[in-house]
Scaffold this motif. Sequence first.
Motif, PDB file in Angstrom:
ATOM      1  N   CYS A 520      -2.668  63.057  21.009  1.00 15.89           N
ATOM      2  CA  CYS A 520      -2.539  63.902  19.824  1.00 15.89           C
ATOM      3  C   CYS A 520      -1.498  64.996  19.992  1.00 15.89           C
ATOM      4  O   CYS A 520      -1.341  65.834  19.099  1.00 15.89           O
ATOM      5  CB  CYS A 520      -3.893  64.500  19.447  1.00 15.89           C
ATOM      6  SG  CYS A 520      -4.879  63.347  18.446  1.00 15.89           S
ATOM      7  N   ASN A 521      -0.770  65.011  21.104  1.00 12.42           N
ATOM      8  CA  ASN A 521       0.391  65.891  21.220  1.00 12.42           C
ATOM      9  C   ASN A 521       1.582  65.217  20.540  1.00 12.42           C
ATOM     10  O   ASN A 521       2.688  65.160  21.061  1.00 12.42           O
ATOM     11  CB  ASN A 521       0.699  66.187  22.691  1.00 12.42           C
ATOM     12  CG  ASN A 521       1.821  67.199  22.837  1.00 12.42           C
ATOM     13  OD1 ASN A 521       2.029  68.042  21.972  1.00 12.42           O
ATOM     14  ND2 ASN A 521       2.558  67.099  23.922  1.00 12.42           N
ATOM     15  N   LYS A 522       1.317  64.680  19.369  1.00 13.78           N
ATOM     16  CA  LYS A 522       2.308  63.966  18.580  1.00 13.78           C
ATOM     17  C   LYS A 522       1.971  64.187  17.113  1.00 13.78           C
ATOM     18  O   LYS A 522       1.002  64.849  16.783  1.00 13.78           O
ATOM     19  CB  LYS A 522       2.303  62.476  18.926  1.00 13.78           C
ATOM     20  CG  LYS A 522       2.738  62.196  20.360  1.00 13.78           C
ATOM     21  CD  LYS A 522       2.703  60.730  20.689  1.00 13.78           C
ATOM     22  CE  LYS A 522       3.138  60.504  22.134  1.00 13.78           C
ATOM     23  NZ  LYS A 522       3.072  59.081  22.516  1.00 13.78           N
ATOM     24  N   ARG A 622      -2.928  64.198   7.485  1.00 14.34           N
ATOM     25  CA  ARG A 622      -4.253  63.655   7.195  1.00 14.34           C
ATOM     26  C   ARG A 622      -5.201  64.743   6.709  1.00 14.34           C
ATOM     27  O   ARG A 622      -5.079  65.916   7.071  1.00 14.34           O
ATOM     28  CB  ARG A 622      -4.833  62.992   8.438  1.00 14.34           C
ATOM     29  CG  ARG A 622      -4.102  61.724   8.857  1.00 14.34           C
ATOM     30  CD  ARG A 622      -4.807  61.065  10.034  1.00 14.34           C
ATOM     31  NE  ARG A 622      -4.057  59.914  10.505  1.00 14.34           N
ATOM     32  CZ  ARG A 622      -4.204  58.670  10.043  1.00 14.34           C
ATOM     33  NH1 ARG A 622      -5.088  58.434   9.080  1.00 14.34           N
ATOM     34  NH2 ARG A 622      -3.491  57.673  10.530  1.00 14.34           N
ATOM     35  N   GLU A 623      -6.171  64.326   5.942  1.00 13.89           N
ATOM     36  CA  GLU A 623      -7.198  65.247   5.476  1.00 13.89           C
ATOM     37  C   GLU A 623      -7.959  65.859   6.647  1.00 13.89           C
ATOM     38  O   GLU A 623      -8.459  66.976   6.565  1.00 13.89           O
ATOM     39  CB  GLU A 623      -8.147  64.520   4.537  1.00 13.89           C
ATOM     40  CG  GLU A 623      -9.174  65.421   3.877  1.00 13.89           C
ATOM     41  CD  GLU A 623     -10.033  64.677   2.882  1.00 13.89           C
ATOM     42  OE1 GLU A 623     -10.943  65.305   2.302  1.00 13.89           O
ATOM     43  OE2 GLU A 623      -9.794  63.462   2.682  1.00 13.89           O
ATOM     44  N   SER A 624      -8.004  65.143   7.767  1.00 13.18           N
ATOM     45  CA  SER A 624      -8.745  65.602   8.948  1.00 13.18           C
ATOM     46  C   SER A 624      -7.918  66.489   9.867  1.00 13.18           C
ATOM     47  O   SER A 624      -8.296  66.707  11.018  1.00 13.18           O
ATOM     48  CB  SER A 624      -9.244  64.389   9.737  1.00 13.18           C
ATOM     49  OG  SER A 624      -8.143  63.592  10.162  1.00 13.18           O
ATOM     50  N   TYR A 625      -6.790  67.026   9.385  1.00 11.76           N
ATOM     51  CA  TYR A 625      -5.875  67.759  10.264  1.00 11.76           C
ATOM     52  C   TYR A 625      -6.541  68.916  10.994  1.00 11.76           C
ATOM     53  O   TYR A 625      -6.142  69.281  12.101  1.00 11.76           O
ATOM     54  CB  TYR A 625      -4.678  68.279   9.459  1.00 11.76           C
ATOM     55  CG  TYR A 625      -4.991  69.447   8.544  1.00 11.76           C
ATOM     56  CD1 TYR A 625      -4.753  70.750   8.957  1.00 11.76           C
ATOM     57  CD2 TYR A 625      -5.542  69.256   7.286  1.00 11.76           C
ATOM     58  CE1 TYR A 625      -5.045  71.829   8.135  1.00 11.76           C
ATOM     59  CE2 TYR A 625      -5.835  70.312   6.463  1.00 11.76           C
ATOM     60  CZ  TYR A 625      -5.587  71.603   6.886  1.00 11.76           C
ATOM     61  OH  TYR A 625      -5.884  72.669   6.082  1.00 11.76           O
ATOM     62  N   ALA A 626      -7.564  69.539  10.390  1.00  4.78           N
ATOM     63  CA  ALA A 626      -8.214  70.704  11.001  1.00  4.78           C
ATOM     64  C   ALA A 626      -9.325  70.328  11.964  1.00  4.78           C
ATOM     65  O   ALA A 626      -9.900  71.195  12.626  1.00  4.78           O
ATOM     66  CB  ALA A 626      -8.771  71.615   9.908  1.00  4.78           C
ATOM     67  N   GLU A 627      -9.628  69.049  12.088  1.00  2.00           N
ATOM     68  CA  GLU A 627     -10.779  68.626  12.887  1.00  2.00           C
ATOM     69  C   GLU A 627     -10.439  68.372  14.344  1.00  2.00           C
ATOM     70  O   GLU A 627     -11.338  68.231  15.165  1.00  2.00           O
ATOM     71  CB  GLU A 627     -11.387  67.370  12.265  1.00  2.00           C
ATOM     72  CG  GLU A 627     -11.935  67.602  10.856  1.00  2.00           C
ATOM     73  CD  GLU A 627     -12.408  66.310  10.207  1.00  2.00           C
ATOM     74  OE1 GLU A 627     -12.472  65.289  10.928  1.00  2.00           O
ATOM     75  OE2 GLU A 627     -12.698  66.326   9.002  1.00  2.00           O
ATOM     76  N   HIS A 628      -9.166  68.254  14.679  1.00  2.00           N
ATOM     77  CA  HIS A 628      -8.789  68.031  16.077  1.00  2.00           C
ATOM     78  C   HIS A 628      -7.424  68.663  16.318  1.00  2.00           C
ATOM     79  O   HIS A 628      -6.651  68.894  15.398  1.00  2.00           O
ATOM     80  CB  HIS A 628      -8.766  66.539  16.428  1.00  2.00           C
ATOM     81  CG  HIS A 628      -8.049  65.682  15.424  1.00  2.00           C
ATOM     82  ND1 HIS A 628      -6.684  65.616  15.327  1.00  2.00           N
ATOM     83  CD2 HIS A 628      -8.519  64.852  14.458  1.00  2.00           C
ATOM     84  CE1 HIS A 628      -6.333  64.786  14.363  1.00  2.00           C
ATOM     85  NE2 HIS A 628      -7.430  64.313  13.812  1.00  2.00           N
ATOM     86  N   SER A 630      -4.264  68.202  17.038  1.00  2.00           N
ATOM     87  CA  SER A 630      -3.071  67.368  17.107  1.00  2.00           C
ATOM     88  C   SER A 630      -1.842  68.234  16.873  1.00  2.00           C
ATOM     89  O   SER A 630      -1.935  69.394  16.488  1.00  2.00           O
ATOM     90  CB  SER A 630      -3.133  66.262  16.051  1.00  2.00           C
ATOM     91  OG  SER A 630      -2.916  66.808  14.764  1.00  2.00           O
ATOM     92  N   ASP A 631      -0.671  67.631  17.095  1.00  2.00           N
ATOM     93  CA  ASP A 631       0.584  68.327  16.811  1.00  2.00           C
ATOM     94  C   ASP A 631       1.097  67.914  15.436  1.00  2.00           C
ATOM     95  O   ASP A 631       2.292  67.689  15.245  1.00  2.00           O
ATOM     96  CB  ASP A 631       1.616  68.030  17.895  1.00  2.00           C
ATOM     97  CG  ASP A 631       2.717  69.085  17.935  1.00  2.00           C
ATOM     98  OD1 ASP A 631       2.530  70.141  17.304  1.00  2.00           O
ATOM     99  OD2 ASP A 631       3.742  68.847  18.574  1.00  2.00           O
ATOM    100  N   SER A 632       0.187  67.790  14.493  1.00  2.00           N
ATOM    101  CA  SER A 632       0.539  67.440  13.125  1.00  2.00           C
ATOM    102  C   SER A 632       1.427  68.545  12.539  1.00  2.00           C
ATOM    103  O   SER A 632       0.982  69.651  12.291  1.00  2.00           O
ATOM    104  CB  SER A 632      -0.741  67.281  12.306  1.00  2.00           C
ATOM    105  OG  SER A 632      -0.451  67.029  10.959  1.00  2.00           O
TER     106      SER A 632
END
Length: 667
Positions: A520-522, A622-628, A630-632
Motif C-alpha cells: 500500500c505504499n503505492k 477508493r471509497e475506502s481510502y480512509a480505512e488503511h 495507503s499512498d493514495s
Amino acid sequence: MVATPEVAAIGYVTTSGKMRSPNSLISSILLAALALAFSGLSFAGKPAAQGVQEQGSQPDPRQFGFPIPVPEPRLPDDADAFNPPWMEVGGKGPAIAEISRTAGAGEVVSMTGVDLDGRTGFEVFSQFPGAAQGVVTPLAPLTADATAATLLLPATLPSWSTYLIRPLRGDLEGRSFAINRTESWWIGPDAAAPGAIVSVYGRNLSRFNGTSQSYLYVKPAGAAGWYVKAISVNPFKVDFKVLALPPARYEVWVHNTHGGRFGWSGPLTLDVLSQSPWAAQDKKRIDARQFGAKGDGVTDDTAAILRAIDAAAATAPATLYFPAGIYLVTAPLVAPANVAWFGEGMNKTEIRLNRRIDQSMVVVDGDDTRFENLTLNANRNIAGKPLLALRSTKNTRLDSVRVDAWGVPAFDAQDTERLFVHASELIENGSFYGASRQVFFSDNRFSMTGYGESVVALWGGRDFAMTGNELVNADESRDDGHGIGRFFVAQAHFGSMRNLYFEKNISRNAAPHDCTKVDCNKGEQICFEIVGSKLKNDFVRASSNSVTFKSLSDLGDATPGGFDLVIVGGRGAGQHRHIASTDGSFVLLEQAWNVVPDRTSRFALAATASRAVIYDNTLDGRESYAEHDSDSTGVLLYGNVYDVVVDSNRISRMRHGMMTVALDSTR
C-alpha cells in the motif's frame, strides 16, 4: 481580426493586397521564394511581414533574450502593446536566477537569485490593453534573503498580461524577466502530413490563460510564413491542422496576444511530410482467408496467417485484412514494416493465442505499422511477457484495437518513436515505454489487472501525452482484477525526461484495495519518482553555457535521457540545465544560464523530470481510502522534478490530493 487559413489553406499577399493560393504542386524552392518575395497572410489587407527596422526607437526583444521570428511578422490586431521604457543591462547588479512564470495581479511570485535581500527592490512594467504607454511600479519584496525572494504583484496591474520584472540595488539594475510570456515546450507529432492535427504544448499559450484564443505562425527558416487557425486552445496546448505545404522542415511559433513583440515563444520544429506514414497501405489489401485462414474459432490458423504476413511484407506498403471471425494462433506473430493489420471491429475480428508461449504474442519488427478495428487476445497464455513488443520502431499506430493482455503488460515499447494509441481498450497489468519519445494515448480505456503497477512506466522518455483516457479495474469481483491506481510512473533509471502532458483523463476507484495483498505504499495516480544525484565539489570555471570541473568520472555511463546539471546552492541556485555534451571535464549545456555560477555555487549531476502539465483531469480513489494507510495520492512529485503545472484537476477520495517531496541527501 487576423485573416487565418482553414484546413490545408495557404496563401500569400500580392502587391494589390489580394490573397492568392499557391498550387499544391509548387516545389519547396518556389515556396521559399514566394515567402521571401511576399509577406504571408494578411491582417485586414495589411501584409503579415514587418521588418524589425520599422520599430523605430522601441526596445528590441532580443536585447532582453526574447526570441522573435525572422523576418518578423506583423502582430495580430488584438495583440497587446508592450513598450518597456528601459534597455536591458548586465553586470554586477542583483540577479534573478529562476522565477515564477505565471501569475496574475494580486498573486505572489517566487524567485531565486543573487543579492536579493537588504537594499534590493524591484520594478514591474505593465501595460493595459489599448494603452499607448505602460507603467513602471516599484515593489518591495514580501520576503527576501541573499538567494530567494517573493513579491506580491499589485492588484492595480492589468488582470492578465505580460509583466516585466527587474531587480534594483542602488544604481545597479539586474536583468529583466517576463511573467506570462508565451512558452512553447514541444510539438507533437513533430512530423506530419498536410491535414493532420498537430499540438503545441507549453505554458501561457493563450490569451488571459483561457481557452479561446492563441495564434500560431508557421514559416520556413529565414523566410516569411503563415498564420494558422487554432482549432483547440487551452493555456497548455494548442491544436492546429498542418497546411498544404511542400515537404520540408518548418518553424512553429506561438503568440498568446500578450507582450507585443516580446510575446513570441521560441520556435519549434515541424517536419511536413509528403503523405502520412501509413497512407499507401490502403492501396493493396491482402485477405488472410486467401491463404487458408478460417477464422472459425476452431481451426489453428497460424500457418495461414504467417503466409499472409509474408505476402504482405513482400508487397508492402499493404494492408493485411482479417474478416470477422476468431483466428486461433499457437505461435508468435511478427508484424513487418509498412503493413497495416485491419479487421471489421474489435468486437468482430479477434486474433486469439491458443497455446502457452513464453514470449510476446506479436512483435513489431519495423516502422510504419498499424493495427485497426480488431482484438489481439493473449487469452492468458503468455508467461510474463508483454503482448506487443516494440523495439526501436517508428510510427506505430493502434486505432480501435482491444489488447487483451490480462495478467501481463500490453506493451513493451523501448526506444520507440511516434507511437499512437487511440480509441482502444487495453486490458493489462501495466506497460513499459522506456526512453520512448513522441508517445500519444488518446480516448482509450485502460482496464487494470493483477495489481498492475501503472498504465505507463516511463524511464528517460520525452514528448509524452495522455488525453481523454479512462482508468478502471478490469473486474472488481476478482482479486486479480484490480490495479493499484497508477496512471503514470516516471523514474530516473534511464536518465532525464521532459515534456509530458495529461489532460481530461478519468480514473475510477483507483487505489490499492487490500493492504494484506498488495504493497500500500503505492497508489499515486500520476507519480514522478526521480531520485539519485551526485554532488560535485570540484568546480573550476563556468561560462554562459558551460561548466568545467576537475573530473567527470562520476558522471557514469551514458543513458538514453542524459543528465542535468543542477545548482543546489550558492550563486545561481535554482537553475537546472540539460547537458548537451561533455568533453573530458568540460560540460556544454543545451541552454545558457540565467545567472552564471561561480566558486560559491554547489552542483549536482542528476536525472530530472521537467516541463510537465497535469490539467483538467478527474482522479478518483477508493471509497475506502480512509480505512488503511495507503499512498493514495492524486499527484506525487518526488525528488528532482522541475517546471510542473498542476491546474484545474478534480481529485477525490484520496489520502493526499498532491504531495511534493524534496530530498536531502549527500547523493
